[in-house]
Scaffold this active site. Sequence first.
Site, PDB file in Angstrom:
ATOM      1  N   TYR A  12      52.210  -0.306   0.209  1.00 55.97           N
ATOM      2  CA  TYR A  12      50.863   0.145   0.560  1.00 55.97           C
ATOM      3  C   TYR A  12      50.428  -0.540   1.858  1.00 55.97           C
ATOM      4  O   TYR A  12      50.284  -1.767   1.920  1.00 55.97           O
ATOM      5  CB  TYR A  12      49.855  -0.184  -0.536  1.00 55.97           C
ATOM      6  CG  TYR A  12      50.052   0.544  -1.850  1.00 55.97           C
ATOM      7  CD1 TYR A  12      50.936   1.607  -1.970  1.00 55.97           C
ATOM      8  CD2 TYR A  12      49.331   0.171  -2.979  1.00 55.97           C
ATOM      9  CE1 TYR A  12      51.105   2.274  -3.169  1.00 55.97           C
ATOM     10  CE2 TYR A  12      49.492   0.836  -4.189  1.00 55.97           C
ATOM     11  CZ  TYR A  12      50.390   1.877  -4.278  1.00 55.97           C
ATOM     12  OH  TYR A  12      50.556   2.534  -5.482  1.00 55.97           O
ATOM     13  N   SER A  53      47.355   9.378  -8.671  1.00 54.64           N
ATOM     14  CA  SER A  53      46.758  10.614  -8.147  1.00 54.64           C
ATOM     15  C   SER A  53      46.062  11.416  -9.244  1.00 54.64           C
ATOM     16  O   SER A  53      46.294  12.618  -9.391  1.00 54.64           O
ATOM     17  CB  SER A  53      47.817  11.479  -7.457  1.00 54.64           C
ATOM     18  OG  SER A  53      47.224  12.527  -6.700  1.00 54.64           O
ATOM     19  N   PRO A  54      45.172  10.803 -10.015  1.00 49.95           N
ATOM     20  CA  PRO A  54      44.530  11.516 -11.125  1.00 49.95           C
ATOM     21  C   PRO A  54      43.613  12.648 -10.668  1.00 49.95           C
ATOM     22  O   PRO A  54      43.301  13.543 -11.462  1.00 49.95           O
ATOM     23  CB  PRO A  54      43.743  10.418 -11.838  1.00 49.95           C
ATOM     24  CG  PRO A  54      43.450   9.419 -10.770  1.00 49.95           C
ATOM     25  CD  PRO A  54      44.679   9.411  -9.904  1.00 49.95           C
ATOM     26  N   GLY A  72      42.117  14.489  -4.224  1.00 51.32           N
ATOM     27  CA  GLY A  72      40.779  15.006  -3.926  1.00 51.32           C
ATOM     28  C   GLY A  72      40.553  16.433  -4.356  1.00 51.32           C
ATOM     29  O   GLY A  72      39.415  16.902  -4.400  1.00 51.32           O
ATOM     30  N   LEU A  96      40.754  17.821  -7.317  1.00 51.21           N
ATOM     31  CA  LEU A  96      39.988  17.955  -8.556  1.00 51.21           C
ATOM     32  C   LEU A  96      38.576  17.404  -8.437  1.00 51.21           C
ATOM     33  O   LEU A  96      37.772  17.543  -9.362  1.00 51.21           O
ATOM     34  CB  LEU A  96      40.739  17.261  -9.698  1.00 51.21           C
ATOM     35  CG  LEU A  96      42.054  17.954 -10.075  1.00 51.21           C
ATOM     36  CD1 LEU A  96      42.924  17.049 -10.925  1.00 51.21           C
ATOM     37  CD2 LEU A  96      41.774  19.268 -10.797  1.00 51.21           C
ATOM     38  N   GLY A 116      36.740  18.696  -6.201  1.00 56.17           N
ATOM     39  CA  GLY A 116      36.034  19.861  -5.672  1.00 56.17           C
ATOM     40  C   GLY A 116      35.780  19.797  -4.182  1.00 56.17           C
ATOM     41  O   GLY A 116      34.874  20.462  -3.671  1.00 56.17           O
TER      42      GLY A 116
END
Length: 339
Positions: A53, A206-207, A211, A213, A215
């Site tokens: 990262y 990445s739940p 971005g 989900l 909206g």
Amino acid sequence: MKYTTLGRSGLAVSTLALGTMTFGAESDVEQSHAQLDAYVAAGGTLLETADVYSAGRAEQIVGEWLRHQSTSTRDRLVLASKGRFPVDVDPRDAGTSRRHLRRALDRTLGRLGVDHIDLYQVHSWDPLTPLDETLGFLEDAVHTGKIGYAGLSNYLGWQIAQATALAAGRFPLISMQPQYNLLVREVEWEILPACEANGLGVLPWSPLGGGWLAGKYSQDTRPSGATRLGEDPERGVEAYDLRSGQPRTWRVLDAVRSIAEAHGQSMSRIALAWLNAQPVVSSVILGARTVAQLEDNLGSVDVALSDDDLAVLDAASDPEPSPWPYGAAGRDQRSRSLA
């Protein structure tokens, strides 16, 4: 905040983890430290990072923050990191060999400013290194006290089965990090069952699908501005053209939006609540740019979805496998009844 144990272990973690992939890239030091403060204030305990990262900068930022925390705060936290990819080494020296993982772990500990971490995860499968060599390193790292537990990330079902079989009785292998969200449910076919069968707690990354989900994106307008796809529409697995051309994407977003409006909640919270309702999931890794985004995501812990809500989301997001082996014909073939 809510808490659970991670996989088949006694390690207690919060059901929402703070991912640090944005630290040093999309979030500067001040914003990153503010996210850490807000997360801990909300009762969060699991900090997830990796050497790759921001090429080590994320771990440094976490380490700088840790040095200013009280002993009681540090003691409440569960530190998790990962190694496998080339960071400050020749790419040929990367992978999951003893040589690379030893150096990667030592550098992670140095950047974090600690003498051990709670969970060290192999960031991905390495086809060039014998699996027993990788597991041997993890076993030694546990026995020398540099790590408390070991985990996997981005492994396939058969790879999980092999790793857990070889690790059994040698050291605690307790977790698996896959990409998992309402737009990416194929992991339910073999990866999640392999985790459940072998006692691995699942830590989805990445739940919110980068971005999607939340909206943020429209079917009629290509993204622009200060969003991940606005700055790079072709970014990775969540690239705009890759997903926008799939009718299922918009079907899922319509379902999430409808339930969000019914609950008076953000779409992000609904998507996260669905994920946390999945039985094999231990802790969902949140990845935010700003404190405002993080605080909205943390609010998902108080969202209770009904069975009807879950059924609507399940139906809209069903990846619809072919009949065999993962669809109805395959499931029927594998079933058995005495009735």
